[in-house]
Enzyme design. Structure first.
Site, PDB file in Angstrom:
ATOM      1  N   HIS A  55       1.022  -0.827  -0.339  1.00  0.00           N
ATOM      2  CA  HIS A  55       0.013   0.198   0.198  1.00  0.00           C
ATOM      3  C   HIS A  55       1.075   1.661  -0.014  1.00  0.00           C
ATOM      4  CE1 HIS A  55      -1.951  -2.998   2.303  1.00  0.00           C
ATOM      5  NE2 HIS A  55      -3.154  -2.921   1.611  1.00  0.00           N
ATOM      6  N   ASP A  58       1.895   2.201   3.129  1.00  0.00           N
ATOM      7  CA  ASP A  58       2.885   1.130   3.741  1.00  0.00           C
ATOM      8  C   ASP A  58       4.430   1.120   3.839  1.00  0.00           C
ATOM      9  OD1 ASP A  58       1.287  -0.960   4.110  1.00  0.00           O
ATOM     10  OD2 ASP A  58       1.734  -2.455   2.289  1.00  0.00           O
ATOM     11  N   MET A  89       3.009  -5.892  -7.533  1.00  0.00           N
ATOM     12  CA  MET A  89       1.280  -5.395  -7.276  1.00  0.00           C
ATOM     13  C   MET A  89       1.403  -4.137  -5.986  1.00  0.00           C
ATOM     14  SD  MET A  89      -0.990  -5.907  -4.644  1.00  0.00           S
ATOM     15  CE  MET A  89      -0.869  -6.556  -4.255  1.00  0.00           C
ATOM     16  N   GLU A 182     -10.535  -6.894  -4.742  1.00  0.00           N
ATOM     17  CA  GLU A 182     -10.683  -7.880  -3.749  1.00  0.00           C
ATOM     18  C   GLU A 182     -12.116  -8.486  -2.972  1.00  0.00           C
ATOM     19  OE1 GLU A 182      -6.976  -7.748  -1.481  1.00  0.00           O
ATOM     20  OE2 GLU A 182      -7.950  -9.254  -0.005  1.00  0.00           O
ATOM     21  N   LYS A 184     -14.521  -9.419  -0.161  1.00  0.00           N
ATOM     22  CA  LYS A 184     -14.398  -8.897   1.276  1.00  0.00           C
ATOM     23  C   LYS A 184     -15.869  -9.602   1.981  1.00  0.00           C
ATOM     24  CE  LYS A 184     -12.113  -9.192   5.770  1.00  0.00           C
ATOM     25  NZ  LYS A 184     -10.728  -8.192   6.273  1.00  0.00           N
ATOM     26  N   GLU A 218      -9.257 -14.193  -2.228  1.00  0.00           N
ATOM     27  CA  GLU A 218      -8.026 -14.636  -1.074  1.00  0.00           C
ATOM     28  C   GLU A 218      -9.550 -15.600  -0.009  1.00  0.00           C
ATOM     29  OE1 GLU A 218      -6.674 -11.402   1.745  1.00  0.00           O
ATOM     30  OE2 GLU A 218      -7.530 -12.233   3.432  1.00  0.00           O
ATOM     31  N   HIS A 221     -11.076 -15.012   2.851  1.00  0.00           N
ATOM     32  CA  HIS A 221     -11.853 -14.001   2.685  1.00  0.00           C
ATOM     33  C   HIS A 221     -13.387 -14.920   2.133  1.00  0.00           C
ATOM     34  CE1 HIS A 221      -9.775  -9.765   2.317  1.00  0.00           C
ATOM     35  NE2 HIS A 221      -9.160 -10.726   3.083  1.00  0.00           N
ATOM     36  N   ASP A 246      -4.824 -14.218  -3.141  1.00  0.00           N
ATOM     37  CA  ASP A 246      -4.298 -13.694  -1.759  1.00  0.00           C
ATOM     38  C   ASP A 246      -4.527 -15.239  -0.959  1.00  0.00           C
ATOM     39  OD1 ASP A 246      -3.230 -11.187  -2.574  1.00  0.00           O
ATOM     40  OD2 ASP A 246      -4.893 -10.326  -1.447  1.00  0.00           O
ATOM     41  N   ASP A 256     -11.228 -12.274  10.426  1.00  0.00           N
ATOM     42  CA  ASP A 256     -10.213 -12.144  10.409  1.00  0.00           C
ATOM     43  C   ASP A 256      -9.622 -12.358  10.300  1.00  0.00           C
ATOM     44  OD1 ASP A 256      -8.685 -11.993   7.366  1.00  0.00           O
ATOM     45  OD2 ASP A 256      -9.078  -9.629   7.324  1.00  0.00           O
ATOM     46  N   ASP A 258      -5.873 -14.281   9.018  1.00  0.00           N
ATOM     47  CA  ASP A 258      -5.063 -14.151   7.746  1.00  0.00           C
ATOM     48  C   ASP A 258      -4.135 -14.896   8.667  1.00  0.00           C
ATOM     49  OD1 ASP A 258      -6.112 -12.696   6.367  1.00  0.00           O
ATOM     50  OD2 ASP A 258      -5.317 -10.724   7.141  1.00  0.00           O
ATOM     51  N   ASP A 288      -0.676 -13.283   1.745  1.00  0.00           N
ATOM     52  CA  ASP A 288      -1.407 -12.073   2.709  1.00  0.00           C
ATOM     53  C   ASP A 288      -1.935 -12.618   4.209  1.00  0.00           C
ATOM     54  OD1 ASP A 288      -2.946  -9.801   2.842  1.00  0.00           O
ATOM     55  OD2 ASP A 288      -4.697  -9.484   2.135  1.00  0.00           O
TER      56      ASP A 288
END
Ligand code: GLT
Ligand code: MN
Ligand code: MN
Length: 388
Positions: A55, A58, A89, A182, A184, A218, A221, A246, A256, A258, A288
């Site tokens: 991002h 980030d 990406m 994406e 979710k 993902e 998700h 993802d 969530d 992950d 991810d």
């Protein structure tokens, strides 16, 4: 014994926010120190990753000056060129800042929608500077807790207008991005718009340049929505829309999580890897996910190594599945072909329809057939458990 050590040819990627996750959750503070981006790049390269995704924020803090931005980006680029890692990406953080608390592209406030476009275009510039070809759009804040504001149809229209605008911007700048939505179902919003792969596919068809848009599904998700990830990915592949993926894991019905790829549902992970490998998916395989909050930095690298290792092990299992004579005989026996009937059902014609309607079918025999799935599934389990 194979080493299951990845190389860049495996095209494994991680987000800066994944291995850089310091373990914060809604109930507790960070449990690990923040690691800087050039360090993460060097560590990922050491482990055999192919690339790193990000991002805007980030890498560059949201309130950085132009000079600070250039210095940070310069250090990051140096780490990329030292290690050979690429940035396939990029994406925009449209969820952390309070400005986006009630949505970005779907905010009821036109000023927020304009700021979301402004921020995304700047972030697309950064991604293009770093060589990104895929632009992910995760609408984390695009949703509602209450629908009393009455924006459900407007939100979809605003979302569509923004995506059309960004596609034009990408083309006008010569960036050539492929955009990957994406989906979710929830978290952080109670109900997120375009909650599943199927919803996103339906929405893409309404855009001005649908060919520029695809999916970044993902694992966690679709699982949160109670759906099968391999089924969702198959539908994206069928539509020619699997632009990115993802990979992670998740217990159904939880927040969530992950989790490390394959940690929770190794059987679904196996069928997913098999699907990607059988269909020749050539894009990046992006993990991810993040290390458990309990872990220190060593746990972060054990997590990252584990994601890639599990993928490679499952890839080997998929090859074994294809070579196992007993399994392949069971797979072949599962299907029944009938050339005469297929000739009638393959293409519609009034004659074929009349002939098909005139046929009689032995329903009892059709219903009595055992397809052998119990035996086939047990063979699969034994293969996964390592006794075949
Ligand atoms: C966030 C989210 C992910 C998205 C990222 C892209 S950010 O961590 O949970 O699923 O892919 O914006
Ligand atoms: Mn997630
Ligand atoms: Mn994701």
């Amino acid at each position: 014994m194979p080493s299951y050590t990845p190389t860049s040819a495996d095209r494994f990627t991680f987000g800066l926010w994944t291995v850089g996750n310091p373990g914060r959750d809604p109930f507790g503070e960070a449990t690990r120190p923040a690691l800087n981006a050039p360090y993460l790049v060097r560590k990922l390269a050491e482990l055999g990753a192919y690339g790193v995704n990000l991002h805007d924020n980030d890498l560059v803090p949201i309130d950085a000056s132009a000079a600070q931005r250039d210095a940070i980006v310069g250090d990051f680029k140096a780490a990329l060129s030292d290690t050979g890692l690429v940035v396939p990406m990029a994406t925009t953080n449209l969820f952390s800042d309070p400005a986006f608390k009630d949505g970005a592209f779907t905010s009821a406030d036109a000023r927020v929608r304009a700021y979301a476009l402004h921020k995304t275009m700047h972030s697309m510039d950064l991604g293009a500077e770093l060589g990104a070809q895929t632009y992910v759009l995760w609408g984390g804040r695009e949703g509602t807790e209450v629908d009393a504001g009455g924006k459900l149809l407007d939100a979809l229209a605003w979302f569509r207008d923004s995506l059309n605008y960004l596609a034009e911007y990408s083309e006008a700048q010569g960036y050539g991005y492929r955009f990957a939505l994406e989906p979710k179902p929830n978290e952080p919003r109670a109900d997120i718009f375009l909650p599943t792969v199927g919803s996103a596919l339906g929405f893409i068809a309404t855009l001005d340049q649908p060919d520029l848009f695809g999916l970044n599904p993902e694992f966690a998700h679709e699982t949160m929505a109670g759906l099968s990830f391999p089924h969702a990915v198959a539908q994206a592949i069928d539509a020619g829309k699997l632009f990115h993926i993802d990979l992670n894991d998740q217990k159904m019905g939880r927040f969530d999580q992950d989790l490390r790829f394959g940690a929770e549902n190794p059987k679904a992970a196996f069928f997913l890897v098999k699907l990607l490998e059988d269909t020749g998916y050539a894009g990046p395989k992006h993990f991810d996910a993040h290390a458990l909050r309990t872990e220190d930095e060593a746990g972060v690298w054990a997590f990252a190594r584990g994601c890639m290792r599990t993928y490679l092990i499952l890839k080997e299992k998929a090859a074994q599945f294809a070579q196992d004579a007993e399994i392949q005989a069971a797979v072949a026996a599962y299907r029944v072909e009938d050339a005469e009937l297929s000739a009638l059902t393959g293409t519609f014609s009034p004659e074929n329809a009349t002939a098909l309607k005139a046929r009689t079918f032995d329903r009892a025999a059709l219903g009595a057939r055992g397809p052998g799935l119990e035996a086939l599934d047990q063979l699969t389990i034994e293969l996964l458990l390592g006794v075949r």
